[in-house]
Write an enzyme that holds these catalytic residues in place. Structure first.
Site, PDB file in Angstrom:
ATOM      1  N   GLY A 164       0.803  -1.217   0.000  1.00 25.55           N
ATOM      2  CA  GLY A 164       0.000   0.000   0.000  1.00 25.55           C
ATOM      3  C   GLY A 164       0.835   1.267   0.000  1.00 25.55           C
ATOM      4  O   GLY A 164       0.358   2.312   0.395  1.00 25.55           O
ATOM      5  N   GLY A 165       2.080   1.164  -0.454  1.00 26.85           N
ATOM      6  CA  GLY A 165       2.909   2.355  -0.627  1.00 26.85           C
ATOM      7  C   GLY A 165       3.547   2.887   0.646  1.00 26.85           C
ATOM      8  O   GLY A 165       4.297   3.861   0.599  1.00 26.85           O
ATOM      9  N   ILE A 203      10.762   2.903 -11.780  1.00 28.00           N
ATOM     10  CA  ILE A 203      10.077   2.768 -13.069  1.00 28.00           C
ATOM     11  C   ILE A 203       9.117   3.948 -13.170  1.00 28.00           C
ATOM     12  O   ILE A 203       8.210   4.082 -12.352  1.00 28.00           O
ATOM     13  CB  ILE A 203       9.285   1.437 -13.157  1.00 28.00           C
ATOM     14  N   HIS A 208       0.081  -0.838 -13.663  1.00 30.49           N
ATOM     15  CA  HIS A 208      -0.065  -1.963 -12.739  1.00 30.49           C
ATOM     16  C   HIS A 208      -0.922  -3.003 -13.443  1.00 30.49           C
ATOM     17  O   HIS A 208      -2.118  -2.798 -13.619  1.00 30.49           O
ATOM     18  CB  HIS A 208      -0.726  -1.483 -11.436  1.00 30.49           C
ATOM     19  N   GLU A 275       1.455  -9.603  -9.279  1.00 31.55           N
ATOM     20  CA  GLU A 275       1.390  -8.201  -9.713  1.00 31.55           C
ATOM     21  C   GLU A 275       2.685  -7.807 -10.412  1.00 31.55           C
ATOM     22  O   GLU A 275       3.772  -8.092  -9.911  1.00 31.55           O
ATOM     23  CB  GLU A 275       1.225  -7.270  -8.511  1.00 31.55           C
ATOM     24  N   GLU A 288       4.650  -7.840  -6.578  1.00 36.13           N
ATOM     25  CA  GLU A 288       4.213  -8.547  -5.371  1.00 36.13           C
ATOM     26  C   GLU A 288       3.359  -9.728  -5.783  1.00 36.13           C
ATOM     27  O   GLU A 288       2.811  -9.739  -6.878  1.00 36.13           O
ATOM     28  CB  GLU A 288       3.328  -7.632  -4.503  1.00 36.13           C
ATOM     29  N   ASN A 290      -0.089 -11.697  -4.378  1.00 38.00           N
ATOM     30  CA  ASN A 290      -1.179 -11.720  -3.405  1.00 38.00           C
ATOM     31  C   ASN A 290      -1.692 -13.139  -3.264  1.00 38.00           C
ATOM     32  O   ASN A 290      -2.044 -13.766  -4.256  1.00 38.00           O
ATOM     33  CB  ASN A 290      -2.323 -10.812  -3.852  1.00 38.00           C
ATOM     34  N   ARG A 292      -4.453 -14.382  -2.024  1.00 36.45           N
ATOM     35  CA  ARG A 292      -5.865 -14.364  -1.634  1.00 36.45           C
ATOM     36  C   ARG A 292      -6.726 -14.155  -2.879  1.00 36.45           C
ATOM     37  O   ARG A 292      -6.217 -13.858  -3.949  1.00 36.45           O
ATOM     38  CB  ARG A 292      -6.108 -13.181  -0.694  1.00 36.45           C
ATOM     39  N   ARG A 336     -15.515   0.312  -8.586  1.00 37.80           N
ATOM     40  CA  ARG A 336     -15.761   0.126  -7.154  1.00 37.80           C
ATOM     41  C   ARG A 336     -16.600   1.301  -6.667  1.00 37.80           C
ATOM     42  O   ARG A 336     -16.145   2.454  -6.723  1.00 37.80           O
ATOM     43  CB  ARG A 336     -14.445   0.081  -6.387  1.00 37.80           C
TER      44      ARG A 336
END
Ligand code: MV4
Length: 450
Positions: A164-165, A203, A208, A275, A288, A290, A292, A336
Site C-alpha cells: 500500500g505504498g 520505473i 499496474h 502483480e 508482489e 497476493n 488471496r 468500485r
C-alpha cells in the site's frame, strides 16, 4: 468435498462466497460483528454466529472467536475472503492445527510472499523478471549509497514489510537519499514494527498489470490472463479492466508464463495474483504476489467464464486443475462504488441508504451486500458495491458502464458513482491511455445544478 464452510468476512465478499457454496451444495456459516447484525450475509448463510463488537480487532480479526465459531458449528473449512485474516500466516496455521481447512495459502507461503524482499529474492531464483536494484535487504546507509550509485538515479526505496505504498520513497538525487532513507525507515517501523529496506530502479509512469493464477496440490499452475489496475488513488484501486488496453498477445503470453513460473516455483496452491509493473516499452517486472482472492476477481470471471471461488474450494479439497490457460473472450470493467464523496477528496460518507436502485440488464453484474434502508457502519471498508459490465469490445463495455452508472440511484449517502461516470468520459481513459499517475492529474468537474 467440504460439508460446511465458515466465511470469515463480511460485506459483498461474504455474499459472493455464500452464493458459490450454495451452488456447490455446501452449507455455510456467517460470522458477524454486532454492527453487522442486519447484514445480508447473516441472512443468506445457513447459520450465523456473532463474534464480537464493531471494531474489527475484536470481531473479524479475532482469531480465537472465529475458530470457536467454526468448532461449535462443525465447519470443516474457512474461507477468509480478502482483507482481514486472508493473508495472516498465524491464522492459516491455527486453522491447520484445528483441522479446519484454510481456503487460502499456507502459513509458510503467506510469510514468504508477505516479506517483499524475500518474495523478490525468491522470484529472482525462479527466473521471474524483477526490477534491478539491491540484492535483498540493505544493511546500512553506506551500502544504500553504493547500491543507489550502481543502480543509477532515480531509485525507489521500499519497505520489506511494506504494501500500500507505506515506507516507499522515490529518490532522484544523491543528496535526497539520506532524508528519504531515514523517513522511509521511520514510517515502516511505525506501521509494521520493522524497518528493513530494499532498493529498486524507479520505473517512471508504470502500469499496474496483474496476472490471475490458480495452482493445485500437484504443483501445477495455470493463468487466467491479466487485469489492468492502473487507475488508483493513494494506492486504492478505483476501477479495473480486462483485457488491459496496453496488452498485446505476445506480452500476455510472456507475463502469463512468468506468473506460472512464479506460482510453480513456490508450489503455490489456490487462487493467487502476481502483480507486475509494466513500463512504456512493455518491459514487465514482478512487484508482489497476493495470496488471496482479490476484490477485482469478477472481471476475470466474466471474460474467461470461470468461477474463481468455486475453483478455490475445489483446489483446497485436493481436486487438480485442468492445466490449460484462459484467455479473455470478452471485455469487462469493474467500478468500485464506495460510500465516499468524490467532490470532497473522497472522504468517507457512512450512514443510512434511504433509497437504492441498482442497475441491471444485459452484461451488468453487481456484487453488493447493501439494500434500501441499510446503514453503512463507519468501522469498515467503504466499498458498498462492485459494478461490473461485460461486452464484446472495450467501447461497448464503457458504454454499458455509462448506462449502468446513470441508472444507479443511491440516496442518503454520497458515493463514487459520479466519479466513475466522469471517468468513463475522460478522453485518456476512453483511449486506454492511462498509467498509475492518472489520478494525480484527475479533477472532478462540478455537478450540474438540477
Ligand atoms: C514501484 C514503482 C516504480 N518503480 N517500484 C506501489 C505500491 C507498491 N506495492 C509498489 N508500488 C510501486 N513500486 C519501482 N521500482 C511505482 C509504484 C507505484 C504504484 C504501483 C502500482 C500501482 C500504483 C502505484 C502508485 C504509485 C507508485
Amino acid at each position: 468435498m467440504f460439508k460446511k464452510i465458515l466465511i470469515a468476512n463480511r460485506g459483498e465478499i461474504a455474499m459472493r462466497v455464500i452464493r458459490t457454496c450454495k451452488e456447490m451444495g455446501i452449507k455455510t456459516v456467517a460470522v458477524y460483528s454486532t454492527a453487522d447484525a442486519d447484514s445480508l450475509h447473516v441472512r443468506f448463510a445457513d447459520e450465523a454466529v456473532c463474534i464480537g463488537p464493531a471494531p474489527s480487532t475484536e470481531s473479524y480479526l479475532k482469531m480465537s472467536n472465529i475458530i470457536a465459531a467454526a468448532e461449535i458449528t462443525n465447519a470443516d473449512a474457512i474461507h477468509p475472503g480478502y482483507g482481514f485474516l486472508s493473508e495472516n500466516a498465524k491464522f492459516s496455521k491455527i486453522c491447520e492445527e484445528h483441522d479446519i481447512k484454510f481456503i487460502g495459502a499456507s502459513a509458510e507461503m503467506i510469510q514468504k510472499m508477505g516479506d517483499k524482499a524475500t518474495a523478490k529474492s525468491t522470484m529472482i531464483e525462479a527466473g521471474v523478471p524483477c526490477v534491478p536494484g539491491s540484492e535483498g535487504v540493505i544493511p546500512d546507509f553506506d551500502t544504500c549509497l553504493k547500491v543507489a550509485k550502481e543502480t543509477g538515479y532515480p531509485v525507489m526505496l521500499k519497505a520489506s514489510a511494506g504494501g500500500g505504498g507505506k515506507g516507499m520513497r522515490a529518490v532522484w538525487t544523491e543528496e535526497d537519499l539520506l532524508p528519504a532513507w531515514e523517513s522511509a525507515r521511520q514510517e515502516s517501523k511505525a506501521a509494521f514494527g520493522n524497518d528493513d529496506m530494499y532498493m529498486e530502479k524507479l520505473i517512471e509512469e508504470p502500469r499496474h498489470i496483474e496476472i490471475q493464477v490458480v495452482g493445485d496440490s500437484n504443483g501445477r499452475a495455470c493463468h487466467l490472463s491479466e487485469r489492468d489496475c492502473s487507475v488508483q488513488r493513494r494506492h486504492q484501486k478505483l476501477t479495473e479492466e480486462t483485457p488491459s488496453p496496453f496488452m498485446t498477445d505476445e506480452l500476455r503470453d510472456k507475463m502469463g508464463e512468468a506468473a506460472i513460473k512464479a506460482a510453480e516455483y513456490i508450489k503455490y496452491e489456490g487462487a493467487g495474483t502476481v502483480e507486475f509493473l509494466v513500463d512504456k516499452h512493455r518491459n514487465f517486472y514482478f512487484m508482489e504476489m497476493n495470496t488471496r482472492i482479490q476484490v477485482e476477481h469478477p472481471i476475470t470471471e466474466q471474460v474467461v467464464d470461470y468461477d474463481l471461488i468455486r475453483e478455490q474450494i475445489l483446489v483446497a479439497a485436493g481436486v487438480p486443475i485442468s492445466g490449460k490457460n484462459y484467455y479473455p473472450q470478452l471485455h469487462s470493467i469493474e467500478c468500485r462504488i464506495n460510500a465516499e464523496d468524490p467532490y470532497k477528496d473522497f472522504r468517507p460518507s457512512p450512514g443510512r441508504i434511504t433509497n437504492l436502485h441498482l442497475p441491471g440488464g444485459h452484461g451488468v453484474r453487481i456484487d453488493t451486500h447493501v439494500y434500501s434502508g441499510y446503514i453503512i457502519p463507519p468501522n469498515y471498508d467503504s466499498m458498498i458495491a462492485k459494478l461490473i459490465t461485460t461486452a464484446q469490445t472495450r467501447e461497448e463495455a464503457i458504454n454499458k458502464m455509462k448506462r449502468a452508472l446513470d441508472e444507479f440511484v443511491v440516496e442518503g449517502i454520497k458515493t463514487t458513482v459520479p466519479f466513475h461516470r466522469q471517468l468513463m468520459d475522460h478522453p485518456d481513459y476512453v483511449a486506454g491511455n492511462y498509467t498509475t499517475k492518472f489520478m494525480e492529474d484527475f479533477e472532478m468537474e462540478e455537478p450540474k445544478d438540477n
